[in-house]
Enzyme design. Structure first.
Site, PDB file in Angstrom:
ATOM      1  N   ASP A 144      39.964  12.073 -16.395  1.00 51.68           N
ATOM      2  CA  ASP A 144      40.728  10.824 -16.434  1.00 51.68           C
ATOM      3  C   ASP A 144      40.483  10.115 -17.772  1.00 51.68           C
ATOM      4  O   ASP A 144      39.457  10.336 -18.420  1.00 51.68           O
ATOM      5  CB  ASP A 144      40.274   9.884 -15.304  1.00 51.68           C
ATOM      6  CG  ASP A 144      40.548  10.477 -13.935  1.00 51.68           C
ATOM      7  OD1 ASP A 144      41.393  11.390 -13.838  1.00 51.68           O
ATOM      8  OD2 ASP A 144      39.914  10.017 -12.968  1.00 51.68           O
TER       9      ASP A 144
HETATM   10  N1  URA Z   1      37.309  13.375 -10.624  1.00 52.20           N
HETATM   11  C1  URA Z   1      37.852  12.185 -10.955  1.00 52.20           C
HETATM   12  O1  URA Z   1      38.126  11.343 -10.095  1.00 52.20           O
HETATM   13  N2  URA Z   1      38.074  11.945 -12.255  1.00 52.20           N
HETATM   14  C2  URA Z   1      37.783  12.825 -13.250  1.00 52.20           C
HETATM   15  O2  URA Z   1      38.002  12.529 -14.433  1.00 52.20           O
HETATM   16  C3  URA Z   1      37.209  14.065 -12.877  1.00 52.20           C
HETATM   17  C4  URA Z   1      36.981  14.317 -11.542  1.00 52.20           C
END
Ligand code: URA
Length: 241
Positions: free
Chosen positions: A105
């Site tokens: 993310d």
């Molecule tokens: N899970 C998430 O919620 N975000 C990420 O960036 C990676 C795994």
């Protein structure tokens, strides 16, 4: 593999085709011990010994890069508004079609693998192959034993999707945890913890397979991976039927 000499030189040295041609015309390149001044001759990258300024060059079909993604950078190849993980590395690899093999993310940090090897990316991302990914999270309410057990059994997300068994190891106070996942579903950790009303404050990917992000790699920095390091990514890979 057969390829044009200037193309080979530009890829092996990560320089432009024009600069490769200049190098060749300056008699700096030898093929099997003979100076070659023509850029368009075909060479065999498996059998010909090609040197530039006396240094032997080997053809790298693909590149594999470990980036420590900073927060605020998006895991995409291009983006209209945000800096992408590819923007952080592309100047050094101008002629490669690089893309991130898996996503973090925008707010998450840590290990992103960047490559131009589609097959390798597919292999390590396939949920059938179970390449584990490890994370450290900090959270706004403690991870309890109930959550640990539920991760092991398989969490059902709010939309009804059942997640594969995962590991979560909380710190003593429960506000930090190590998590190991064997699949990559959009916002997976946030959604899995969300089921227990636990909010994620920070999320950092620390390893893919057995290959760990070294502490010495600061946010925004990257390194090219060796074959030996790559093999640590796939060492535990197996195929589910
Ligand atoms: N899970 C998430 O919620 N975000 C990420 O960036 C990676 C795994």
């Amino acid at each position: 593999m057969q390829t044009r000499l200037d193309r080979f030189i530009s890829e092996a040295l990560a320089i432009s085709r024009a600069d490769a041609k200049k190098l060749i015309s300056k008699s700096a390149v030898t093929v099997n011990g003979t100076v070659v001044k023509k850029s368009d001759i075909k060479v065999d990258t498996d059998t010909d010994e090609i040197k530039a300024n006396g240094k032997s060059l080997t053809h790298e079909q693909f590149v594999y890069i470990m980036l420590n993604k900073p927060a605020g950078v998006v895991s995409a190849s291009t983006d209209k508004n945000d800096v992408t993980v590819i923007d952080l590395v592309k100047d050094e690899f101008p002629r490669r079609n690089l893309f991130p093999a898996g996503r973090l993310d925008k707010t998450s940090t840590g290990f992103v693998l960047i490559t131009d090897d589609g097959r390798f990316a597919h292999d390590i991302l396939s949920p059938k192959h179970h390449v584990p990914k490890s994370y450290t999270v900090t959270v706004d309410s403690p991870v309890t034993d109930r959550v640990v057990q539920a991760f092991r059994d398989g969490v059902t997300l709010a939309d009804g999707q059942l997640m594969k068994s995962a590991q979560i190891i909380p710190s003593q106070d429960g506000y930090t945890a190590q998590i190991i996942l064997h699949q990559g579903v959009y916002h997976q950790i946030k959604r899995m913890l969300g089921v227990f009303d636990i909010g994620v404050n920070t999320l950092h990917r620390t390893a893919i397979g057995r290959l760990e992000l070294p502490d010495s790699l600061s946010p925004g920095e990257y390194i090219k991976l060796t074959q030996q390091q790559l093999s640590l990514i796939t060492s535990d890979m197996f195929t589910e039927n």
